[in-house]
Design a protein around this motif. Structure first.
Motif, PDB file in Angstrom:
ATOM      1  N   PHE A   1       6.937  -0.882  -1.313  1.00  0.00           N
ATOM      2  CA  PHE A   1       7.088  -0.550   0.105  1.00  0.00           C
ATOM      3  C   PHE A   1       7.981   0.669   0.331  1.00  0.00           C
ATOM      4  O   PHE A   1       8.106   1.142   1.459  1.00  0.00           O
ATOM      5  CB  PHE A   1       7.631  -1.753   0.871  1.00  0.00           C
ATOM      6  N   ALA A   2       8.563   1.181  -0.734  1.00  0.00           N
ATOM      7  CA  ALA A   2       9.356   2.402  -0.637  1.00  0.00           C
ATOM      8  C   ALA A   2       8.615   3.595  -1.221  1.00  0.00           C
ATOM      9  O   ALA A   2       9.036   4.739  -1.007  1.00  0.00           O
ATOM     10  CB  ALA A   2      10.694   2.233  -1.364  1.00  0.00           C
ATOM     11  N   LYS A   3       7.520   3.321  -1.931  1.00  0.00           N
ATOM     12  CA  LYS A   3       6.802   4.399  -2.603  1.00  0.00           C
ATOM     13  C   LYS A   3       5.339   4.451  -2.176  1.00  0.00           C
ATOM     14  O   LYS A   3       5.029   4.870  -1.069  1.00  0.00           O
ATOM     15  CB  LYS A   3       6.974   4.261  -4.116  1.00  0.00           C
ATOM     16  N   ARG A   4       4.428   3.983  -3.020  1.00  0.00           N
ATOM     17  CA  ARG A   4       2.997   4.161  -2.733  1.00  0.00           C
ATOM     18  C   ARG A   4       2.592   3.550  -1.403  1.00  0.00           C
ATOM     19  O   ARG A   4       1.755   4.105  -0.686  1.00  0.00           O
ATOM     20  CB  ARG A   4       2.150   3.557  -3.856  1.00  0.00           C
ATOM     21  N   TYR A   5       3.174   2.413  -1.036  1.00  0.00           N
ATOM     22  CA  TYR A   5       2.764   1.726   0.183  1.00  0.00           C
ATOM     23  C   TYR A   5       3.836   1.800   1.276  1.00  0.00           C
ATOM     24  O   TYR A   5       3.929   0.910   2.105  1.00  0.00           O
ATOM     25  CB  TYR A   5       2.382   0.284  -0.142  1.00  0.00           C
ATOM     26  N   LYS A   6       4.574   2.850   1.259  1.00  0.00           N
ATOM     27  CA  LYS A   6       5.594   3.047   2.285  1.00  0.00           C
ATOM     28  C   LYS A   6       4.941   3.136   3.664  1.00  0.00           C
ATOM     29  O   LYS A   6       4.010   3.905   3.883  1.00  0.00           O
ATOM     30  CB  LYS A   6       6.369   4.334   2.000  1.00  0.00           C
ATOM     31  N   GLY A   7       5.421   2.298   4.571  1.00  0.00           N
ATOM     32  CA  GLY A   7       4.926   2.316   5.937  1.00  0.00           C
ATOM     33  C   GLY A   7       3.777   1.377   6.222  1.00  0.00           C
ATOM     34  O   GLY A   7       3.449   1.147   7.390  1.00  0.00           O
ATOM     35  N   VAL A   8       3.147   0.782   5.185  1.00  0.00           N
ATOM     36  CA  VAL A   8       1.996  -0.075   5.455  1.00  0.00           C
ATOM     37  C   VAL A   8       2.406  -1.365   6.156  1.00  0.00           C
ATOM     38  O   VAL A   8       1.573  -2.019   6.794  1.00  0.00           O
ATOM     39  CB  VAL A   8       1.206  -0.434   4.170  1.00  0.00           C
TER      40      VAL A   8
ATOM     41  N   VAL B   1      -5.360  -4.788  -3.835  1.00  0.00           N
ATOM     42  CA  VAL B   1      -6.522  -4.733  -2.950  1.00  0.00           C
ATOM     43  C   VAL B   1      -6.057  -4.845  -1.499  1.00  0.00           C
ATOM     44  O   VAL B   1      -6.466  -4.067  -0.626  1.00  0.00           O
ATOM     45  CB  VAL B   1      -7.529  -5.856  -3.272  1.00  0.00           C
ATOM     46  N   GLY B   2      -5.176  -5.820  -1.239  1.00  0.00           N
ATOM     47  CA  GLY B   2      -4.691  -6.031   0.120  1.00  0.00           C
ATOM     48  C   GLY B   2      -3.854  -4.887   0.642  1.00  0.00           C
ATOM     49  O   GLY B   2      -4.014  -4.452   1.789  1.00  0.00           O
ATOM     50  N   LEU B   3      -2.939  -4.376  -0.172  1.00  0.00           N
ATOM     51  CA  LEU B   3      -2.077  -3.288   0.273  1.00  0.00           C
ATOM     52  C   LEU B   3      -2.871  -2.006   0.484  1.00  0.00           C
ATOM     53  O   LEU B   3      -2.600  -1.240   1.413  1.00  0.00           O
ATOM     54  CB  LEU B   3      -0.955  -3.064  -0.748  1.00  0.00           C
ATOM     55  N   GLU B   4      -3.854  -1.775  -0.368  1.00  0.00           N
ATOM     56  CA  GLU B   4      -4.694  -0.584  -0.202  1.00  0.00           C
ATOM     57  C   GLU B   4      -5.543  -0.706   1.061  1.00  0.00           C
ATOM     58  O   GLU B   4      -5.779   0.278   1.765  1.00  0.00           O
ATOM     59  CB  GLU B   4      -5.579  -0.414  -1.425  1.00  0.00           C
ATOM     60  N   CYS B   5      -5.975  -1.940   1.353  1.00  0.00           N
ATOM     61  CA  CYS B   5      -6.719  -2.173   2.589  1.00  0.00           C
ATOM     62  C   CYS B   5      -5.846  -1.857   3.799  1.00  0.00           C
ATOM     63  O   CYS B   5      -6.288  -1.170   4.727  1.00  0.00           O
ATOM     64  CB  CYS B   5      -7.203  -3.624   2.631  1.00  0.00           C
ATOM     65  N   LEU B   6      -4.617  -2.348   3.789  1.00  0.00           N
ATOM     66  CA  LEU B   6      -3.701  -2.076   4.905  1.00  0.00           C
ATOM     67  C   LEU B   6      -3.457  -0.576   5.068  1.00  0.00           C
ATOM     68  O   LEU B   6      -3.346  -0.075   6.192  1.00  0.00           O
ATOM     69  CB  LEU B   6      -2.361  -2.776   4.678  1.00  0.00           C
ATOM     70  N   LYS B   7      -3.370   0.109   3.955  1.00  0.00           N
ATOM     71  CA  LYS B   7      -3.098   1.549   3.996  1.00  0.00           C
ATOM     72  C   LYS B   7      -4.220   2.315   4.689  1.00  0.00           C
ATOM     73  O   LYS B   7      -3.988   3.357   5.310  1.00  0.00           O
ATOM     74  CB  LYS B   7      -2.913   2.057   2.561  1.00  0.00           C
ATOM     75  N   THR B   8      -5.441   1.769   4.601  1.00  0.00           N
ATOM     76  CA  THR B   8      -6.628   2.467   5.092  1.00  0.00           C
ATOM     77  C   THR B   8      -7.140   1.945   6.428  1.00  0.00           C
ATOM     78  O   THR B   8      -7.658   2.710   7.241  1.00  0.00           O
ATOM     79  CB  THR B   8      -7.760   2.357   4.051  1.00  0.00           C
ATOM     80  N   VAL B   9      -7.014   0.636   6.675  1.00  0.00           N
ATOM     81  CA  VAL B   9      -7.658  -0.004   7.823  1.00  0.00           C
ATOM     82  C   VAL B   9      -7.085   0.518   9.140  1.00  0.00           C
ATOM     83  O   VAL B   9      -5.916   0.916   9.226  1.00  0.00           O
ATOM     84  CB  VAL B   9      -7.504  -1.539   7.723  1.00  0.00           C
TER      85      VAL B   9
END
Length: 308
Positions: free
Chosen positions: A175-182, A148-156
Motif C-alpha cells: 500500500f506504500a508502493k505498487r498499490y499506493k492509493g488503491v 488479482v484483487g488489488l490489481e482489480c481495485l487499481k483499474t476498476v
C-alpha cells in the motif's frame, strides 16, 4: 453458483489470461457438498460473459478467487465451499473467479504474478462493463489471488465495499508502493494473516526474489502481507492476525493455521459437505471454523473489534 473464468489457452485453459470476449461463465447446479468436476453434468458453460448482467441488478456481489497452483477442479470446489460457509442471504450473489494460477512446477511462480495482474484487470473490466446495476461489489481472495484483487481495485472505476485478502502473497509494503492509493477504491480492506503460514514464511521471499527478473515486484525480500499485515497501514486497511504461532508453544490458540486453512474445502481435507457449527471462541476455532468466523462478519457488516 456462477464462476467467471479467464483461464485462456487450451481446454480447460491454464496457460494465459483470456480477453473479456474470450472469457467464459460457468454455472454450477450441483447441491452443496457435491464434488464439482469441470465440464461434467451439473456445470453449464456460457461463452458470453455479458449474460451475467441479467443476474446482478440490485444484488450485493461477492467475487471470490483462489491462489497459485490451483487446478480448475479444485478452484471450483474451494470457491463453492466459501459460498456455502458464508451462508449469505439472497441479497448476495457469490461469483467465483477462475484464473490460470496452475503451475506445473515451482518455477512457474516466477512469472505467475503476470497472470494475476492480467486477471485482476479483466475482473475490473467485467465489473465496469456488466455489473453496473449491482447494489455493491465485494471481493475475497486467497494467496496470490490477493494480487488479482488489488490489481482489480487499481483499474476498476466503481468503488468496492469490502475487500478481504486472506494469506495474501503480496509484499507487506504494497500500500506504500505498487498499490499506493488503491485503498480509496474500497470502503474497507481486511488482511487476514497467520504467523504460522510456512509457505509465506519460507517460500515467499526467495520466490519473490526470483520473480524480480521478470519485473513487477518491488522490494523482493520484503515479508508477505499474509504474515505481517500491511506495513505501513492506510486508515481503512485492517490487519487481522489469526491467533497462531509457528513454534506451537501456546496451547490456547490454533497452533497450526497454515496457508491452506482459510477456505473450507480448499484442499478437500475439509469437505464442503461438512456443516460446522458457528464458532464461539475465534482464538480456539479450528481452521475451517476460523475462516468462516473471519469472512462472515466482513460480509455482514459485523466486523469484530480486533486490534488494528
Amino acid at each position: 453458483m456462477w464462476f467467471f473464468d479467464v483461464r485462456g489457452g487450451p481446454n480447460p485453459g491454464t496457460t494465459a489470461v483470456a480477453d473479456l470476449g474470450q472469457a467464459r461463465l460457468h454455472y454450477v447446479t450441483k447441491r452443496d457438498g457435491e464434488v464439482i468436476k469441470p465440464y461434467a453434468s451439473g456445470v453449464q458453460t456460457y461463452a458470453d460473459v455479458a449474460l451475467l448482467a441479467r443476474y446482478v441488478a440490485n444484488r450485493r456481489l461477492v467475487f471470490v478467487t483462489h491462489g497459485y497452483n490451483v487446478t480448475m477442479r479444485d478452484g471450483l470446489n474451494a470457491l463453492s465451499g466459501v459460498r456455502q460457509f458464508l451462508s449469505l442471504d439472497e441479497s448476495y450473489l457469490v461469483i467465483g473467479v477462475l484464473w490460470p494460477g496452475e503451475g506445473g512446477t515451482p518455477l512457474n511462480y516466477i512469472t505467475e504474478h503476470h497472470d494475476a495482474i492480467a486477471a485482476g484487470k479483466r475482473l475490473a473490466e467485467l465489473v465496469d462493463t456488466h455489473c453496473g446495476a449491482a447494489a455493491e461489489v465485494n471481493f475475497i481472495s486467497h494467496s496470490l489471488g490477493g494480487r488479482v484483487g488489488l490489481e482489480c481495485l487499481k483499474t476498476v472505476k466503481r468503488r468496492f465495499r469490502e475487500v478481504c485478502l486472506t494469506a495474501p502473497a503480496v509484499n507487506a509494503d504494497a500500500f506504500a508502493k505498487r498499490y499506493k492509493g488503491v485503498e480509496a477504491k474500497a470502503e474497507r480492506i481486511s488482511i487476514l494473516a497467520s504467523k504460522a503460514d510456512k509457505i509465506l514464511m519460507l517460500a515467499y521471499p526467495p520466490g519473490n526474489f526470483a520473480a524480480t527478473f521478470t519485473g513487477e515486484i518491488d522490494a523482493p525480500l520484503t515479508a508477505a502481507l499474509g504474515r505481517t499485515g500491511a506495513k505501513p497501514r492506510p486508515a481503512n486497511v485492517s490487519n487481522y492476525q489469526i491467533p497462531s504461532t509457528f513454534l506451537w508453544l501456546d496451547p490456547a490458540v490454533d497452533r497450526n493455521f497454515d496457508h491452506m486453512d482459510y477456505y473450507p474445502g480448499q484442499t478437500m481435507r475439509t469437505s464442503p459437505a461438512v456443516t460446522l457449527p458457528a464458532p464461539i471462541d475465534r482464538n480456539n476455532a479450528r481452521p475451517a471454523q476460523a475462516a468462516r468466523n473471519n469472512l462472515w462478519p466482513l460480509m455482514t457488516h459485523a466486523l469484530p473489534n480486533w486490534p488494528a
